[in-house]
Design an enzyme around this catalytic site. Structure first.
Site, PDB file in Angstrom:
ATOM      1  N   ARG A  18       0.826  -1.216   0.000  1.00  0.00           N
ATOM      2  CA  ARG A  18       0.000   0.000   0.000  1.00  0.00           C
ATOM      3  C   ARG A  18       0.857   1.263   0.000  1.00  0.00           C
ATOM      4  O   ARG A  18       0.537   2.236  -0.678  1.00  0.00           O
ATOM      5  CB  ARG A  18      -0.963   0.010   1.187  1.00  0.00           C
ATOM      6  CG  ARG A  18      -2.072  -1.015   1.048  1.00  0.00           C
ATOM      7  CD  ARG A  18      -2.985  -1.037   2.245  1.00  0.00           C
ATOM      8  NE  ARG A  18      -2.227  -1.393   3.437  1.00  0.00           N
ATOM      9  CZ  ARG A  18      -2.540  -1.031   4.671  1.00  0.00           C
ATOM     10  NH1 ARG A  18      -3.617  -0.297   4.901  1.00  0.00           N
ATOM     11  NH2 ARG A  18      -1.803  -1.412   5.692  1.00  0.00           N
ATOM     12  N   ASN A  36      -6.493  -2.367   2.421  1.00  0.00           N
ATOM     13  CA  ASN A  36      -6.515  -3.811   2.647  1.00  0.00           C
ATOM     14  C   ASN A  36      -7.962  -4.303   2.673  1.00  0.00           C
ATOM     15  O   ASN A  36      -8.829  -3.672   3.275  1.00  0.00           O
ATOM     16  CB  ASN A  36      -5.862  -4.166   3.985  1.00  0.00           C
ATOM     17  CG  ASN A  36      -4.354  -4.160   3.919  1.00  0.00           C
ATOM     18  OD1 ASN A  36      -3.756  -4.198   2.852  1.00  0.00           O
ATOM     19  ND2 ASN A  36      -3.721  -4.117   5.079  1.00  0.00           N
TER      20      ASN A  36
END
Length: 89
Positions: A18, A36
């Site tokens: 990320r 997520n």
């Protein structure tokens, strides 16, 4: 301006994926998020000029990312202009 939402499956949680997406997105001048998902995948939303969005999606699809990318599914949309930064969620 365009937007894509991509579901990235593989080993993409707990490996800096990320942060990588956020950094690359910002460098390309995009706004969006990397989040997520409960199933172990990551959802990437990116918005901005089409060439920059295509560049980010290409990076996701080529697997030159932290971890391991097994599958990327993307949906293109018209930009909604509701995002102000690229965030890691």
């Amino acid at each position: 301006m365009v937007r894509f939402t991509a579901r990235v499956a593989g080993l993409v949680q707990g490996v800096g994926f990320r942060d990588y997406v956020r950094t690359r997105g910002r460098r390309l001048g995009l706004v969006g998020s990397a989040t997520n998902l409960p199933d172990g995948a990551v959802e990437v939303v990116a918005e901005g000029p089409e060439p920059a969005c295509r560049d980010l999606l290409h990076l996701l699809m080529t697997g030159h990312t932290p971890g391991r990318t097994d599958r990327v599914e993307a949906v293109w949309q018209v930009a909604q202009s509701d995002l102000t930064d690229f965030r890691r969620k």
